[in-house]
Write a protein that holds these residues in place. Structure first.
Motif, PDB file in Angstrom:
ATOM      1  N   TYR A  57       0.907  -1.221  -0.049  1.00 56.23           N
ATOM      2  CA  TYR A  57       0.062  -0.053  -0.062  1.00 56.23           C
ATOM      3  C   TYR A  57       0.897   1.218   0.027  1.00 56.23           C
ATOM      4  CZ  TYR A  57      -3.495   3.230   1.092  1.00 56.23           C
ATOM      5  OH  TYR A  57      -4.531   4.297   1.167  1.00 56.23           O
ATOM      6  N   LYS A  65       1.835   4.674  -2.776  1.00 55.04           N
ATOM      7  CA  LYS A  65       1.527   6.223  -2.387  1.00 55.04           C
ATOM      8  C   LYS A  65       2.637   7.118  -2.920  1.00 55.04           C
ATOM      9  CE  LYS A  65      -1.571   7.111   0.212  1.00 55.04           C
ATOM     10  NZ  LYS A  65      -2.835   7.715  -0.252  1.00 55.04           N
ATOM     11  N   THR A  71       1.589   8.479   5.385  1.00 54.29           N
ATOM     12  CA  THR A  71       0.616   7.839   5.394  1.00 54.29           C
ATOM     13  C   THR A  71       0.156   7.627   6.693  1.00 54.29           C
ATOM     14  OG1 THR A  71       0.835   7.243   3.023  1.00 54.29           O
ATOM     15  CG2 THR A  71      -0.987   6.162   4.316  1.00 54.29           C
ATOM     16  N   LEU A  72      -1.151   8.083   7.231  1.00 55.02           N
ATOM     17  CA  LEU A  72      -1.523   7.738   8.547  1.00 55.02           C
ATOM     18  C   LEU A  72      -1.865   6.064   8.460  1.00 55.02           C
ATOM     19  CD1 LEU A  72      -4.365  10.313   8.737  1.00 55.02           C
ATOM     20  CD2 LEU A  72      -2.049  10.258   9.946  1.00 55.02           C
ATOM     21  N   LEU A  84      -4.045   4.928  10.075  1.00 53.14           N
ATOM     22  CA  LEU A  84      -5.617   4.514  10.174  1.00 53.14           C
ATOM     23  C   LEU A  84      -5.902   4.285   8.564  1.00 53.14           C
ATOM     24  CD1 LEU A  84      -8.339   4.206  11.367  1.00 53.14           C
ATOM     25  CD2 LEU A  84      -8.761   6.621  11.122  1.00 53.14           C
ATOM     26  N   GLU A  85      -5.351   4.935   7.685  1.00 55.10           N
ATOM     27  CA  GLU A  85      -5.763   4.735   6.291  1.00 55.10           C
ATOM     28  C   GLU A  85      -5.121   3.430   5.706  1.00 55.10           C
ATOM     29  OE1 GLU A  85      -3.965   6.585   1.886  1.00 55.10           O
ATOM     30  OE2 GLU A  85      -4.121   7.925   3.859  1.00 55.10           O
ATOM     31  N   ILE A  86      -3.881   3.023   6.325  1.00 57.00           N
ATOM     32  CA  ILE A  86      -3.201   1.655   5.789  1.00 57.00           C
ATOM     33  C   ILE A  86      -4.178   0.664   6.594  1.00 57.00           C
ATOM     34  CG2 ILE A  86      -1.169   0.390   6.010  1.00 57.00           C
ATOM     35  CD1 ILE A  86       0.363   2.961   6.566  1.00 57.00           C
ATOM     36  N   GLU A 140      -7.344   0.465   7.264  1.00 56.96           N
ATOM     37  CA  GLU A 140      -8.575   0.500   6.748  1.00 56.96           C
ATOM     38  C   GLU A 140      -8.401  -0.288   5.320  1.00 56.96           C
ATOM     39  OE1 GLU A 140     -10.408   4.448   6.936  1.00 56.96           O
ATOM     40  OE2 GLU A 140     -11.141   4.024   8.923  1.00 56.96           O
ATOM     41  N   ASN A 141      -7.368   0.125   4.597  1.00 59.04           N
ATOM     42  CA  ASN A 141      -7.142  -0.286   3.305  1.00 59.04           C
ATOM     43  C   ASN A 141      -6.851  -1.638   3.110  1.00 59.04           C
ATOM     44  OD1 ASN A 141      -5.111  -0.775   1.058  1.00 59.04           O
ATOM     45  ND2 ASN A 141      -6.698   0.686   0.139  1.00 59.04           N
ATOM     46  N   ARG A 170      -5.848  -2.005  13.670  1.00 59.92           N
ATOM     47  CA  ARG A 170      -5.035  -1.072  13.774  1.00 59.92           C
ATOM     48  C   ARG A 170      -3.923  -1.274  14.756  1.00 59.92           C
ATOM     49  NH1 ARG A 170      -6.184   5.261  15.267  1.00 59.92           N
ATOM     50  NH2 ARG A 170      -4.034   5.635  15.438  1.00 59.92           N
TER      51      ARG A 170
END
Length: 139
Positions: A15, A19, A25-26, A28-30, A32-33, A38
């Motif tokens: 991921y 980018k 990159t946060l 949380l974003e990683i 969720e994706n 977490r």
């Protein structure tokens, strides 16, 4: 088989490889994706940072980013970091060697000889595959 931690690490790195390298990159974003819990991901990313694979930026606009180019991150490195030895028997491991308890002589052990070949072929593939190869397969 690969542990969940190893698979999650590979997913997170893939991921991040997709980018912009200059934009952190946060977590949380990683998470969720990649459908990664977490808290589990936090531990994985810290391990990757300690190994010099990732870097992080604190504060507003912070997060994690690759420290190396995706083509430089060998899959074998990630497997060893989170999964341990690549070899299927301890007596053929390059980095985690242990003599098998039941073995009387490794030099004449047919099992040892066959699994050295298995290890060598597995390493040949994994050391020549990188995070970039995973990204390329997903395009």
């Amino acid at each position: 088989m690969l542990s969940k931690k190893t698979k999650y690490a590979l997913h997170a790195l893939t991921y991040l490889a997709k980018k912009d390298a200059n934009e952190p990159t946060l977590i949380l974003e990683i998470a969720e994706n990649g459908h990664i819990p977490r808290k589990f991901l936090e531990s994985i990313l810290l391990d990757l940072k300690k190994q010099g694979i990732l870097n992080s930026k604190m504060g507003k606009g912070g997060g994690y980013f690759l420290r190396q180019k995706p083509a430089q991150i060998q899959i074998s490195t990630i497997i060893r970091l989170f999964n341990g030895p690549i070899a299927l028997l301890p007596c053929v491991s390059l980095n985690y060697y242990q003599r098998c308890e039941e073995c009387t002589d490794e030099k004449t052990c047919g099992l040892n000889k066959v699994f050295i070949d298995v290890r060598n072929e597995t390493l040949r593939i994994l050391e020549n595959k990188s995070i970039q190869d995973i990204v390329d397969q997903e395009l």
